[in-house]
Write an enzyme that holds these catalytic residues in place. Structure first.
Site, short mmCIF file in Angstrom:
data_model
loop_
_atom_site.label_atom_id
_atom_site.label_comp_id
_atom_site.label_asym_id
_atom_site.label_seq_id
_atom_site.Cartn_x
_atom_site.Cartn_y
_atom_site.Cartn_z
N GLY A 227 0.83 -1.21 0.00
CA GLY A 227 0.00 0.00 0.00
C GLY A 227 0.86 1.25 0.00
N ASN A 228 0.24 2.38 0.23
CA ASN A 228 1.00 3.62 0.35
C ASN A 228 0.39 4.49 1.45
OD1 ASN A 228 -1.06 5.43 -0.89
ND2 ASN A 228 -0.64 4.19 -2.70
N ARG A 229 0.99 5.63 1.68
CA ARG A 229 0.64 6.44 2.85
C ARG A 229 -0.56 7.37 2.64
NH1 ARG A 229 4.92 6.29 6.44
NH2 ARG A 229 6.92 5.77 5.52
N SER A 230 -1.19 7.30 1.49
CA SER A 230 -2.28 8.25 1.23
C SER A 230 -3.43 8.08 2.24
CB SER A 230 -2.81 8.05 -0.19
OG SER A 230 -3.95 8.83 -0.38
N ALA A 294 -3.91 7.98 -4.86
CA ALA A 294 -2.53 7.49 -5.05
C ALA A 294 -2.65 6.02 -5.41
CB ALA A 294 -1.73 7.68 -3.77
#
Ligand code: CTP
Length: 428
Positions: A227-230, A294
């Protein structure tokens, strides 16, 4: 001889030469902070612009500034109590007659009450009755602003479709310095003017807009994902602002802890492929697509139905495959849809941004910084560079995501108007 003025149902004057807020009635809520004295100056500013102003003071605001000050300035009785003139049902009546409501300063206590729906005094009860645009200008000590409880209130308020302005940095009560100061009067007047003017009747009114928000999660097995930090904050702020301007909004959201913005239809997705499917399903009916999400560029090539053991080779070497670029796909099949893309960058390099704008067939690109503590993923503020297809460029220094959302919407409205002008000239 004095100029004749017509009177509206809410008592506001309709004076065509009376300033940008002529004929507008502003409900001003003042809560108990030192900055309450600045609310008196704000009344002056609103009156100067032609508005009529009705003040509600909380009990603690009245300890900082006397009701007589506001009565003298506004020429109206100040309300502080649900029980005074109860037969007029003041919380409902005062809310109904407002064209715009401004709460300045808004304390941490007031933010928490508004966010939770508590209605134990006149101001919080009136808040629940408001159906007009609402501007909230918080002011408090930095520690209070930064506390998770206040952060949570702010997150919830963003989903109510209210406009949060500030706080600014500077001197605070008790000789302290930091974030928490009430924004300057001019900034508040700008927002009030805009909200009083548009109020759902501008170029975005009735437009169908698809907004994507948050990050995607690409599963490895039932437990793990890439995943990512969005956080979704930017996309949710945009959806709230678009709703406020009268747009018909579908919000396609990756996993996010944020509550759905009131008035938007939310479609929850998890992966990039699910997001693509949802966006492609909605795009045919859309006038505008705003891609704030994102999206993960890669996903694990194989999904393992069983949880992978940590010793397994497959876990040690998760093979990735490229996800489709949804935005580029929309750009290729573009058919009159206005496309807004985002780019997460560690600098605001213009040439690369322009290249992305053209490569992906966009009308507007919002390049945001993601490498600073006060900008990008997870925080409430951002720094950005907006580039449009007509060569326009707007640099946005540190500001709230809510404010950036209003600036993006302003630019989208400009693009809609320019497109309308072009259509008009083709007909000649
Ligand atoms: N986007 C998308 N589908 C993807 C990847 C990105 O729709 N698979 C969209 C995002 O929603 C965003 C924009 O494309 O609007 C981001 O563009 P991208 O080229 O991926 O830029 P960055 O990720 O910011 O940076 P990089 O240039 O490193 O790829």
């Amino acid at each position: 001889m004095s100029r004749p003025t017509a009177t509206r149902a809410n008592g506001s004057r309709m004076d065509p030469a009376g300033g940008p807020l002529a004929g507008r009635h502003v409900l001003l809520g003042v809560s108990g902070g030192v900055a309450a004295y600045k609310a008196a100056a704000l009344v002056r500013g609103l009156l100067r612009e032609g508005a009529t102003v009705q003040a509600i003071l909380t009990e603690s605001a009245a300890r900082f500034v006397g009701a007589a000050t506001f009565e003298g300035l506004t020429g109206r009785p100040v309300h502080t109590d649900v029980w005074a003139d109860a037969h007029t049902v003041p919380h409902v009546a005062l809310a109904r007659e407002a064209d715009v409501a401004v709460v300045a300063p808004a304390t941490a206590n007031v933010l928490a009450k508004f966010a939770s729906g508590m209605a134990d005094d006149l101001l919080s009860a009136a808040y629940l009755c408001l159906r007009c645009p609402v501007v909230i200008a918080p002011a408090m000590h930095t520690e209070m602003w930064e506390h998770p409880a206040t952060r949570a209130s702010v997150d919830v308020l963003a989903t109510h479709g209210v406009e949060l302005v500030g706080p600014a940095s500077g001197s605070l009560a008790g000789g302290d310095e930091g974030l928490g100061r009430l924004v300057e009067e001019d900034e508040l007047l700008d927002v009030v003017r805009r909200l009083a003017g548009t109020n759902g009747g501008g170029p975005l009114a009735g437009k169908r807009v698809v907004v994507t928000a948050g990050g995607t999660r690409e599963p490895i097995d039932p437990v793990r994902f890439i995943g990512n930090r969005s956080s979704g904050k930017m996309g949710y702020a945009l959806a709230a602002e678009l709703v406020r301007r009268g747009a018909n909004v579908d919000l396609v959201s990756g996993p996010s802890h944020l509550a759905a913005p009131g008035g938007a239809r939310v479609h929850h997705v998890e992966t990039a492929l699910e997001m693509r499917e949802a966006v492609l399903r909605l795009v045919d009916d859309a006038d505008i697509v705003v891609k704030a999400a994102a999206v993960a560029d890669f996903r694990p090539a194989d999904y393992h139905k069983q949880k992978l053991k940590k010793e397994s080779d497959e876990f040690a070497e998760v093979v990735l495959t490229r996800n489709p670029d949804i935005l580029a796909e929309l750009g290729e099949r573009k058919n009159g849809t206005l496309l807004v893309g985002f780019a997460a960058e560690t600098d605001l390099e213009e040439e690369r941004g322009r290249d992305k704008l053209h490569r992906k067939g966009l009308d507007l690109i919002v390049i945001n910084r993601v490498d600073m503590a006060d900008a990008g993923f997870g925080v409430d503020t951002n720094r950005a560079l907006l580039l449009d297809v007509n060569g326009g460029r707007t640099e946005v220094p540190l500001t709230t995501k809510a404010r950036l959302a209003t600036m993006v919407c302003d630019q989208v409205e400009d693009l809609i108007e320019r497109a309308g002008e072009h259509e008009g000239s083709d007909d000649l």
